[in-house]
Design an enzyme around this catalytic site. Structure first.
Site, short mmCIF file in Angstrom:
data_model
loop_
_atom_site.label_atom_id
_atom_site.label_comp_id
_atom_site.label_asym_id
_atom_site.label_seq_id
_atom_site.Cartn_x
_atom_site.Cartn_y
_atom_site.Cartn_z
N GLU A 31 -9.49 17.02 -19.89
CA GLU A 31 -8.10 16.27 -20.22
C GLU A 31 -7.16 17.35 -20.73
OE1 GLU A 31 -7.18 13.47 -18.59
OE2 GLU A 31 -8.81 12.62 -19.48
N ASP A 34 -5.20 20.92 -17.16
CA ASP A 34 -4.62 21.36 -15.75
C ASP A 34 -3.32 22.00 -15.68
OD1 ASP A 34 -3.07 18.99 -16.59
OD2 ASP A 34 -3.49 18.16 -14.62
N GLY A 118 1.61 2.49 -15.67
CA GLY A 118 1.67 2.85 -17.07
C GLY A 118 0.31 2.64 -17.78
N SER A 122 -2.56 7.03 -12.52
CA SER A 122 -1.73 7.81 -11.92
C SER A 122 -1.10 6.88 -10.68
CB SER A 122 -2.84 8.90 -10.89
OG SER A 122 -2.93 9.92 -11.82
N GLU A 156 7.77 15.78 -9.22
CA GLU A 156 7.60 15.06 -10.61
C GLU A 156 8.12 15.90 -11.55
OE1 GLU A 156 4.19 12.46 -11.04
OE2 GLU A 156 4.57 12.19 -13.20
N ASP A 168 -3.78 14.98 -10.97
CA ASP A 168 -3.53 13.75 -10.11
C ASP A 168 -3.15 13.84 -8.89
OD1 ASP A 168 -3.78 13.13 -12.83
OD2 ASP A 168 -1.79 12.41 -13.35
#
Ligand code: GLA
Length: 397
Positions: A31, A34, A118, A122, A156, A168
Site C-alpha cells: 500500500e 506505487d 468512495g 477503484s 486522473e 489501480d
C-alpha cells in the site's frame, strides 16, 4: 495483449451499441508503494463498470451515466478543463487519447455499473479503463496494457487532479482470473500469483466496507505522497545509486533520519518495510501458506496505522475484531486509506460465521451497517472484453 483492439474490432457490428466491461480491484498488500517504484499485489474483483458506446449522428462526443443525472456533450475540438463531477474521469481519458494524436469518431458513451463509490475499490480506475478500451476500439487503435494503464493514470493525475499511482489502472486493465497480480511499479513488469496453492485453495477474500467514504482527491492522500517523495529525494541525494524508494533499505533510511521530518521518516519506513512484506507475501502465496500470508497482512496494517497514519478508528476496529474471529488468518486496510474497506483472508468454511460476527460487532461498536463482499479474483478489462468478442461461450469472470 497487444492484439486487444484487433480482437475488439473483429467484434464490431455496424452502429449497434458496443458493450465493454471493467472490474474493480482490492489490494491484498503493497500500500502506497506505487508512486515510488515499489511493489503491489492487487487482484480484480467482481464488481463491474459497463460502457455502452455507439456512433453519434450529431458529430459530437456525449457522455452519460446511469448513476448521475448530468450529461456532458462536446465537439471533437473542445479542450475545456474539468467541471468537477463524474464526467471528468471519462473526459480525462478522452483528452489523453487526443493528446496522443488519436482521431476518435463521434460517439455516445453511457456508463453504468455496481462498483461501490468512495469505498477504496477503484471505481475511478474502473471508469477510466472501460472508457479507454471503448474509445480505442471505436478509433480502431491497439495499445498495450501498460500504455492503457499509464494513460488512465495521467487522465486522473492531470485532468481530474487526483495524484494516484499506477496500481489501480494497471490491475483493472491486466488482471487474470484466479490470480493476484504482483506488479513492480517502477518498470510495470508483473507476475501472476495463483490464489489456490496449498491451503489457500480453501480460503476466501472477504472485503468489508466500513461505509466511511474515502477520496484520493481529498488532501490526505496528496499530503502523504509529498511526505514520501520528500524522504525519497533526501535518500537519493545521499545514496546516488538509489533509483527510488523501491531500492532503499532501512539502514539507508536510518542514515538520513536526522535530515528528515518525523513524518517523512515514518512514511518512508512504511514504504520500505511494505516492499519487503510484499516479497514475503509472494513467498507465502507460492507456498500456499495462509497463516503466513495472513500474519504479513496484519503486520502491514499496523504499519499503515502507526507509520503511514492512513487508517481511521472504524477500520482499526474492523481489523482488530477480524483477527480475533474464528478462521481469519489476517486483515488490513486496503486502498488509499482514511476510510474505505478492509481485506480479510478467511477460511472458507468459517466465512458465514465471520461475516455475521464482524457485522454484529461493527453495529454494536459504531451503530453502522457493514457491507461485506466475498470476492473471487476475476479477469481484468483486456481479458474480459477480448473473450466476449471472441464469441467465447464461457462466461468470463
Ligand atoms: C489509491 C491509489 C493507488 C495507490 C493506493 C494506495 O488506491 O489510486 O494508486 O496509491 O491508493 O496503495
Amino acid at each position: 495483449m497487444n492484439s486487444l483492439s484487433d480482437e475488439l474490432l473483429s467484434g464490431r457490428s455496424g452502429s449497434d451499441p458496443q458493450q465493454f466491461a471493467a472490474p474493480a480491484r482490492v489490494n491484498l498488500i503493497g500500500e502506497h508503494t506505487d508512486y515510488t517504484g515499489g511493489l503491489v499485489m492487487p487482484m480484480a474483483i467482481p464488481f463491474t463498470t459497463v460502457a455502452q458506446l455507439q456512433d453519434a449522428v450529431d458529430g459530437r462526443y456525449t457522455f452519460s451515466s446511469e448513476l448521475f443525472a448530468t450529461t456532458r456533450s462536446m465537439t471533437p475540438d473542445d479542450r475545456s478543463s474539468r467541471v468537477g463531477d463524474w464526467s471528468d474521469y471519462p473526459v480525462g481519458v478522452l483528452r489523453e487519447l487526443q493528446q496522443h494524436g488519436l482521431q476518435i469518431p463521434p460517439f455516445e458513451l453511457r456508463l453504468s455499473g455496481d462498483v461501490p463509490l468512495g469505498a477504496g475499490l477503484s471505481s475511478s480506475a474502473s471508469v477510466e479503463v472501460v472508457t479507454a478500451i471503448a474509445l480505442l476500439s471505436h478509433a480502431q487503435v491497439t495499445l498495450s496494457a501498460a500504455v492503457i494503464a499509464k494513460l488512465c493514470q495521467s487522465a486522473e493525475n492531470n485532468y481530474v487532479g487526483s495524484p494516484c499511482g499506477i496500481m489501480d489502472q494497471f490491475v483493472v486493465t491486466a488482471a487474470t482470473a484466479d490470480h493476484a497480480l504482483l506488479l513492480n511499479t517502477r518498470d510495470l513488469t508483473f507476475e501472476l500469483l495463483p490464489m489456490n496453492k496449498g491451503d489457500l485453495a480453501d480460503c476466501r477474500i472477504v472485503v468489508a466496507n466500513s461505509g466511511v467514504r474515502h477520496s484520493i482527491a481529498g488532501g490526505d492522500y496528496g499530503l502523504r505522497r509529498r511526505e514520501v517523495e520528500v524522504g525519497q529525494a533526501k535518500l537519493r541525494d545521499r545514496f546516488s545509486e538509489l533509483r527510488d524508494l523501491g531500492d532503499a533499505t532501512l539502514e539507508q533510511l536510518a542514515a538520513c533520519e536526522h535530515e528528515l521530518s518525523r513524518e517523512s521518516f515514518r512514511r518512508c519506513r512504511h514504504i520500505i518495510t511494505e516492499n519487503r512484506r510484499v516479497r514475503e507475501a509472494r513467498q507465502a502465496m507460492l507456498a500456499g501458506d495462509p497463516a503466513r500470508l495472513g500474519l504479513i497482512m496484519t503486520t502491514a496494517h499496523a504499519s499503515e496505522r502507526d507509520d503511514f497514519e492512513c487508517s481511521i478508528e472504524e477500520i482499526d476496529f474492523l481489523v482488530d475484531t477480524a483477527v480475533g474471529l474464528n478462521g481469519c488468518y489476517g486483515a488490513r486496510l486496503t486502498g488509499g486509506g482514511f476510510g474505505g474497506c478492509t481485506v480479510n483472508l478467511v477460511n472458507g468454511t468459517d466465512v458465514d460465521e465471520f461475516i455475521g460476527a464482524l457485522t454484529a460487532a461493527y453495529r454494536a461498536g459504531f451503530s453502522l451497517e457493514l457491507d461485506t463482499y466475498v470476492c473471487a479474483a476475476v479477469n481484468g478489462a483486456l481479458a474480459r472484453n477480448a473473450a466476449r468478442l471472441y464469441g467465447d461461450s464461457q462466461e468470463t469472470r
